[in-house]
Design an enzyme around this catalytic site. Structure first.
Site, PDB file in Angstrom:
ATOM      1  N   SER A 207       0.846  -1.194   0.000  1.00  0.00           N
ATOM      2  CA  SER A 207       0.000   0.000   0.000  1.00  0.00           C
ATOM      3  C   SER A 207       0.879   1.240   0.000  1.00  0.00           C
ATOM      4  CB  SER A 207      -0.936  -0.003   1.220  1.00  0.00           C
ATOM      5  OG  SER A 207      -0.202  -0.198   2.424  1.00  0.00           O
TER       6      SER A 207
ATOM      7  N   GLU B  88       0.991   5.601   0.812  1.00  0.00           N
ATOM      8  CA  GLU B  88       0.360   6.676   1.579  1.00  0.00           C
ATOM      9  C   GLU B  88       0.618   8.042   0.951  1.00  0.00           C
ATOM     10  OE1 GLU B  88       0.079   6.359   5.857  1.00  0.00           O
ATOM     11  OE2 GLU B  88       1.185   8.248   6.007  1.00  0.00           O
TER      12      GLU B  88
ATOM     13  N   GLY C  34      -4.345  11.113  16.957  1.00  0.00           N
ATOM     14  CA  GLY C  34      -3.997  12.425  16.414  1.00  0.00           C
ATOM     15  C   GLY C  34      -3.050  13.150  17.352  1.00  0.00           C
ATOM     16  N   ASP C  35      -2.509  14.264  16.876  1.00  0.00           N
ATOM     17  CA  ASP C  35      -1.517  15.020  17.637  1.00  0.00           C
ATOM     18  C   ASP C  35      -2.173  15.944  18.654  1.00  0.00           C
ATOM     19  OD1 ASP C  35       0.512  13.907  16.089  1.00  0.00           O
ATOM     20  OD2 ASP C  35       0.356  15.496  14.577  1.00  0.00           O
TER      21      ASP C  35
ATOM     22  N   LYS D 295      -6.087  -1.289  21.400  1.00  0.00           N
ATOM     23  CA  LYS D 295      -6.624  -0.862  20.102  1.00  0.00           C
ATOM     24  C   LYS D 295      -7.069  -2.062  19.274  1.00  0.00           C
ATOM     25  CE  LYS D 295      -3.036   1.856  19.072  1.00  0.00           C
ATOM     26  NZ  LYS D 295      -2.185   2.841  18.352  1.00  0.00           N
TER      27      LYS D 295
ATOM     28  N   GLN E 136       4.750   2.825  12.277  1.00  0.00           N
ATOM     29  CA  GLN E 136       5.579   3.972  11.935  1.00  0.00           C
ATOM     30  C   GLN E 136       6.828   3.431  11.226  1.00  0.00           C
ATOM     31  OE1 GLN E 136       6.561   6.898  10.945  1.00  0.00           O
ATOM     32  NE2 GLN E 136       5.611   7.895  12.710  1.00  0.00           N
TER      33      GLN E 136
ATOM     34  N   PHE F 194      11.789  14.773  10.211  1.00  0.00           N
ATOM     35  CA  PHE F 194      10.655  13.869  10.395  1.00  0.00           C
ATOM     36  C   PHE F 194      10.887  12.937  11.577  1.00  0.00           C
ATOM     37  CE2 PHE F 194       9.150  13.853   5.666  1.00  0.00           C
ATOM     38  CZ  PHE F 194       8.647  15.132   5.845  1.00  0.00           C
TER      39      PHE F 194
ATOM     40  N   HIS G 212       3.995  -1.027   3.714  1.00  0.00           N
ATOM     41  CA  HIS G 212       3.241   0.214   3.527  1.00  0.00           C
ATOM     42  C   HIS G 212       4.249   1.322   3.278  1.00  0.00           C
ATOM     43  CE1 HIS G 212      -0.020   3.089   3.897  1.00  0.00           C
ATOM     44  NE2 HIS G 212       0.691   3.776   4.762  1.00  0.00           N
TER      45      HIS G 212
END
Length: 283
Positions: A7, A9, A100-101, A157, A168, A208, A258
Protein backbone atom coordinates in the site's frame (compact mmCIF):
# COMPACT_ATOMS: atom_id res chain seq x y z
CA UNK A 1 1.14 -18.39 2.77
CA UNK A 2 -1.27 -15.52 2.09
CA UNK A 3 -0.58 -13.07 -0.73
CA UNK A 4 1.59 -10.11 0.19
CA UNK A 5 -0.20 -6.76 0.30
CA UNK A 6 1.43 -3.47 -0.58
CA UNK A 7 0.00 0.00 0.00
CA UNK A 8 1.01 3.61 -0.56
CA UNK A 9 0.36 6.68 1.58
CA UNK A 10 -0.37 10.24 0.44
CA UNK A 11 -1.12 13.49 2.25
CA UNK A 12 -3.73 16.01 1.02
CA UNK A 13 -2.04 18.30 -1.53
CA UNK A 14 -1.91 22.06 -1.18
CA UNK A 15 -3.27 24.12 -4.05
CA UNK A 16 -3.96 23.30 -7.67
CA UNK A 17 -0.31 22.64 -8.48
CA UNK A 18 -0.02 20.10 -5.66
CA UNK A 19 -3.24 18.40 -6.73
CA UNK A 20 -2.05 18.13 -10.33
CA UNK A 21 1.29 16.67 -9.22
CA UNK A 22 -0.41 14.14 -6.93
CA UNK A 23 -2.77 13.06 -9.72
CA UNK A 24 0.27 12.04 -11.79
CA UNK A 25 1.92 10.32 -8.81
CA UNK A 26 -1.11 8.19 -8.01
CA UNK A 27 -1.47 7.27 -11.69
CA UNK A 28 2.09 5.92 -11.70
CA UNK A 29 1.68 4.04 -8.42
CA UNK A 30 -1.78 2.70 -9.28
CA UNK A 31 -0.13 0.84 -12.16
CA UNK A 32 1.53 -1.35 -9.48
CA UNK A 33 -1.94 -2.50 -8.38
CA UNK A 34 -1.59 -1.88 -4.63
CA UNK A 35 -4.02 -3.35 -2.12
CA UNK A 36 -4.98 0.22 -1.24
CA UNK A 37 -3.85 3.82 -0.93
CA UNK A 38 -4.11 5.73 2.35
CA UNK A 39 -4.56 9.46 2.90
CA UNK A 40 -3.38 11.28 6.03
CA UNK A 41 -4.60 14.42 7.76
CA UNK A 42 -2.84 17.41 9.32
CA UNK A 43 -1.81 17.96 12.92
CA UNK A 44 -4.78 17.74 15.25
CA UNK A 45 -6.96 16.59 12.37
CA UNK A 46 -6.79 20.06 10.81
CA UNK A 47 -7.08 18.81 7.22
CA UNK A 48 -9.69 16.07 7.54
CA UNK A 49 -11.82 17.78 4.87
CA UNK A 50 -8.79 17.61 2.57
CA UNK A 51 -8.47 13.94 3.48
CA UNK A 52 -11.99 13.22 2.24
CA UNK A 53 -11.47 15.14 -1.00
CA UNK A 54 -8.17 13.37 -1.68
CA UNK A 55 -9.68 9.97 -0.89
CA UNK A 56 -12.54 10.57 -3.32
CA UNK A 57 -10.19 11.74 -6.08
CA UNK A 58 -7.81 8.81 -5.52
CA UNK A 59 -10.58 6.22 -5.60
CA UNK A 60 -12.18 7.83 -8.67
CA UNK A 61 -8.94 8.13 -10.64
CA UNK A 62 -7.35 4.77 -9.76
CA UNK A 63 -10.21 2.40 -9.01
CA UNK A 64 -8.20 1.21 -5.98
CA UNK A 65 -9.43 0.93 -2.42
CA UNK A 66 -8.58 3.92 -0.25
CA UNK A 67 -8.08 4.11 3.53
CA UNK A 68 -8.87 7.44 5.15
CA UNK A 69 -6.95 8.48 8.25
CA UNK A 70 -9.38 9.59 10.92
CA UNK A 71 -8.36 11.39 14.12
CA UNK A 72 -10.38 11.71 17.31
CA UNK A 73 -8.33 14.21 19.34
CA UNK A 74 -10.22 17.44 19.90
CA UNK A 75 -13.30 15.96 18.23
CA UNK A 76 -16.79 14.86 19.30
CA UNK A 77 -18.97 11.83 18.77
CA UNK A 78 -21.20 13.96 16.57
CA UNK A 79 -18.30 15.03 14.35
CA UNK A 80 -16.90 11.49 14.08
CA UNK A 81 -20.36 10.21 13.16
CA UNK A 82 -20.58 12.87 10.46
CA UNK A 83 -17.16 11.87 9.09
CA UNK A 84 -18.13 8.21 9.02
CA UNK A 85 -21.30 9.07 7.13
CA UNK A 86 -19.30 11.10 4.60
CA UNK A 87 -16.90 8.22 3.99
CA UNK A 88 -19.76 5.75 3.75
CA UNK A 89 -21.53 7.90 1.17
CA UNK A 90 -18.28 8.19 -0.80
CA UNK A 91 -17.91 4.42 -0.90
CA UNK A 92 -14.80 4.42 1.26
CA UNK A 93 -14.78 1.46 3.64
CA UNK A 94 -11.25 1.47 5.02
CA UNK A 95 -10.05 3.65 7.90
CA UNK A 96 -6.79 4.26 9.73
CA UNK A 97 -7.99 5.15 13.22
CA UNK A 98 -5.62 7.38 15.18
CA UNK A 99 -5.67 9.55 18.25
CA UNK A 100 -4.00 12.42 16.41
CA UNK A 101 -1.52 15.02 17.64
CA UNK A 102 -1.95 17.02 20.80
CA UNK A 103 -1.46 20.58 19.59
CA UNK A 104 0.58 23.05 21.68
CA UNK A 105 -1.63 24.61 24.34
CA UNK A 106 -4.44 22.08 23.83
CA UNK A 107 -6.11 21.50 27.21
CA UNK A 108 -9.31 19.76 26.09
CA UNK A 109 -8.71 16.56 24.07
CA UNK A 110 -12.43 16.30 23.26
CA UNK A 111 -14.74 13.37 23.87
CA UNK A 112 -12.08 10.80 22.96
CA UNK A 113 -8.71 10.61 24.67
CA UNK A 114 -7.22 7.53 23.01
CA UNK A 115 -7.39 5.70 19.68
CA UNK A 116 -8.89 2.56 21.24
CA UNK A 117 -11.91 4.67 22.25
CA UNK A 118 -12.27 5.77 18.63
CA UNK A 119 -12.03 2.19 17.37
CA UNK A 120 -14.66 1.07 19.89
CA UNK A 121 -16.98 3.91 18.85
CA UNK A 122 -16.64 3.05 15.16
CA UNK A 123 -17.42 -0.61 15.84
CA UNK A 124 -20.35 0.23 18.12
CA UNK A 125 -21.94 2.57 15.57
CA UNK A 126 -21.09 0.89 12.25
CA UNK A 127 -20.42 -2.77 13.06
CA UNK A 128 -18.10 -4.37 10.53
CA UNK A 129 -18.81 -1.82 7.82
CA UNK A 130 -15.26 -0.47 7.92
CA UNK A 131 -11.92 -2.24 7.77
CA UNK A 132 -9.89 -0.55 10.52
CA UNK A 133 -6.12 -0.19 10.72
CA UNK A 134 -4.38 1.17 13.81
CA UNK A 135 -0.87 2.51 14.28
CA UNK A 136 2.11 1.03 16.11
CA UNK A 137 5.60 2.27 16.96
CA UNK A 138 8.19 -0.55 16.82
CA UNK A 139 10.55 1.72 18.78
CA UNK A 140 7.75 2.85 21.12
CA UNK A 141 5.57 5.92 21.00
CA UNK A 142 7.54 9.02 22.08
CA UNK A 143 4.86 9.85 24.68
CA UNK A 144 4.76 6.34 26.16
CA UNK A 145 6.16 6.10 29.71
CA UNK A 146 7.43 2.51 29.25
CA UNK A 147 7.64 -0.15 26.52
CA UNK A 148 5.06 -2.27 28.37
CA UNK A 149 2.63 0.64 28.57
CA UNK A 150 3.05 1.22 24.84
CA UNK A 151 2.33 -2.44 24.11
CA UNK A 152 -0.72 -2.35 26.40
CA UNK A 153 -2.08 0.59 24.41
CA UNK A 154 -1.60 -1.24 21.12
CA UNK A 155 -3.27 -4.40 22.43
CA UNK A 156 -6.24 -2.32 23.59
CA UNK A 157 -6.62 -0.86 20.10
CA UNK A 158 -6.64 -4.32 18.54
CA UNK A 159 -9.03 -5.73 21.14
CA UNK A 160 -11.36 -2.79 20.51
CA UNK A 161 -11.91 -4.05 16.99
CA UNK A 162 -8.94 -3.26 14.73
CA UNK A 163 -8.41 -5.54 11.74
CA UNK A 164 -4.71 -4.81 11.22
CA UNK A 165 -1.75 -2.82 12.49
CA UNK A 166 0.37 -0.42 10.44
CA UNK A 167 3.68 0.72 11.87
CA UNK A 168 5.58 3.97 11.93
CA UNK A 169 8.70 3.78 9.77
CA UNK A 170 11.92 2.48 11.28
CA UNK A 171 15.36 1.28 10.17
CA UNK A 172 16.05 -1.48 12.69
CA UNK A 173 14.52 -4.78 11.58
CA UNK A 174 14.88 -6.20 15.09
CA UNK A 175 12.47 -3.57 16.44
CA UNK A 176 9.75 -4.95 14.16
CA UNK A 177 10.63 -8.55 15.00
CA UNK A 178 10.44 -7.79 18.71
CA UNK A 179 7.06 -6.04 18.31
CA UNK A 180 5.53 -8.98 16.44
CA UNK A 181 6.86 -11.48 18.98
CA UNK A 182 5.55 -9.46 21.93
CA UNK A 183 2.14 -9.11 20.31
CA UNK A 184 2.01 -12.84 19.62
CA UNK A 185 2.83 -13.51 23.28
CA UNK A 186 -0.25 -11.45 24.16
CA UNK A 187 -2.42 -13.47 21.76
CA UNK A 188 -2.61 -10.79 19.07
CA UNK A 189 -2.74 -12.35 15.62
CA UNK A 190 -3.82 -9.54 13.29
CA UNK A 191 -1.43 -8.57 10.46
CA UNK A 192 1.33 -6.14 11.44
CA UNK A 193 2.43 -4.27 8.31
CA UNK A 194 5.74 -2.40 8.51
CA UNK A 195 5.88 1.21 7.35
CA UNK A 196 8.68 1.97 4.89
CA UNK A 197 10.19 5.43 4.45
CA UNK A 198 12.57 5.89 1.49
CA UNK A 199 15.76 7.83 2.26
CA UNK A 200 16.23 10.65 -0.25
CA UNK A 201 17.03 13.76 1.79
CA UNK A 202 19.16 13.97 4.94
CA UNK A 203 17.69 17.11 6.52
CA UNK A 204 14.12 16.08 5.82
CA UNK A 205 14.64 12.62 7.31
CA UNK A 206 16.22 14.05 10.46
CA UNK A 207 13.35 16.51 10.86
CA UNK A 208 10.65 13.87 10.40
CA UNK A 209 12.38 11.37 12.67
CA UNK A 210 12.98 13.83 15.50
CA UNK A 211 9.30 14.78 15.36
CA UNK A 212 7.84 11.26 15.37
CA UNK A 213 10.43 9.48 17.51
CA UNK A 214 11.78 7.17 14.79
CA UNK A 215 15.38 6.24 15.47
CA UNK A 216 18.00 6.57 12.74
CA UNK A 217 20.84 4.15 13.60
CA UNK A 218 24.13 5.96 14.15
CA UNK A 219 25.87 4.24 11.24
CA UNK A 220 23.15 5.39 8.84
CA UNK A 221 23.08 8.91 10.26
CA UNK A 222 26.86 9.31 9.98
CA UNK A 223 26.92 7.96 6.42
CA UNK A 224 24.17 10.39 5.41
CA UNK A 225 26.05 13.29 6.98
CA UNK A 226 29.21 12.33 5.10
CA UNK A 227 27.54 12.66 1.70
CA UNK A 228 27.07 16.40 2.20
CA UNK A 229 25.75 17.90 -1.05
CA UNK A 230 26.26 14.68 -3.02
CA UNK A 231 22.53 13.95 -3.30
CA UNK A 232 22.99 11.27 -5.95
CA UNK A 233 25.25 9.14 -3.73
CA UNK A 234 22.95 9.75 -0.76
CA UNK A 235 19.94 8.47 -2.68
CA UNK A 236 21.86 5.42 -3.89
CA UNK A 237 22.93 4.62 -0.32
CA UNK A 238 19.39 5.19 0.94
CA UNK A 239 18.00 2.83 -1.68
CA UNK A 240 20.45 0.11 -0.63
CA UNK A 241 19.59 0.54 3.06
CA UNK A 242 15.82 0.57 2.67
CA UNK A 243 15.66 -2.18 0.06
CA UNK A 244 17.73 -4.48 2.31
CA UNK A 245 15.53 -3.58 5.27
CA UNK A 246 12.44 -4.39 3.22
CA UNK A 247 13.85 -7.73 2.06
CA UNK A 248 14.67 -8.67 5.65
CA UNK A 249 11.16 -7.78 6.76
CA UNK A 250 9.55 -9.88 4.05
CA UNK A 251 11.91 -12.76 4.90
CA UNK A 252 10.74 -12.50 8.51
CA UNK A 253 7.17 -13.02 7.34
CA UNK A 254 5.85 -9.46 7.19
CA UNK A 255 2.43 -9.60 5.46
CA UNK A 256 3.36 -6.74 3.13
CA UNK A 257 4.80 -3.23 3.13
CA UNK A 258 3.24 0.21 3.53
CA UNK A 259 5.23 2.88 1.67
CA UNK A 260 5.29 6.49 2.87
CA UNK A 261 5.49 8.22 -0.52
CA UNK A 262 5.55 11.89 0.58
CA UNK A 263 3.46 12.44 -2.57
CA UNK A 264 6.31 11.38 -4.83
CA UNK A 265 6.40 8.34 -7.11
CA UNK A 266 10.09 7.93 -7.98
CA UNK A 267 11.50 6.78 -4.59
CA UNK A 268 8.80 4.13 -4.18
CA UNK A 269 9.13 2.95 -7.78
CA UNK A 270 12.89 2.60 -7.33
CA UNK A 271 12.35 0.54 -4.18
CA UNK A 272 9.75 -1.59 -5.91
CA UNK A 273 12.19 -2.38 -8.71
CA UNK A 274 15.07 -3.01 -6.30
CA UNK A 275 12.91 -5.52 -4.45
CA UNK A 276 11.96 -7.16 -7.75
CA UNK A 277 8.30 -6.96 -6.87
CA UNK A 278 5.75 -7.81 -9.59
CA UNK A 279 5.44 -5.26 -12.38
CA UNK A 280 1.92 -5.66 -13.80
CA UNK A 281 1.68 -5.47 -17.56
CA UNK A 282 -0.18 -2.16 -17.32
CA UNK A 283 2.79 -0.64 -15.48
Amino acid sequence: MSELQFSFEFFPPKGEKGATRLAEVRKQLAALQPAFFSVTFGAGGSTQSGTLETCIATQRDTGCDVAAHISCIGSTRERITQLLDEYRQAGINRLVALRGDLLPGMTDPGEFRYANELVSFIRETTGDEFHIEVAAYPEYHPESPTPDADLDNLVRKVESGADAVMTQYFYNVHAYEDLVERLAARGVRVPVVPGIMPITNHDQLIRFSDRCGAEIPRWIRRRLEAFGDDSRSLRAFGLDVVSQLSRNLLDLGAPGLHFYTLNRAAPTLELWQALRLPMPAAA
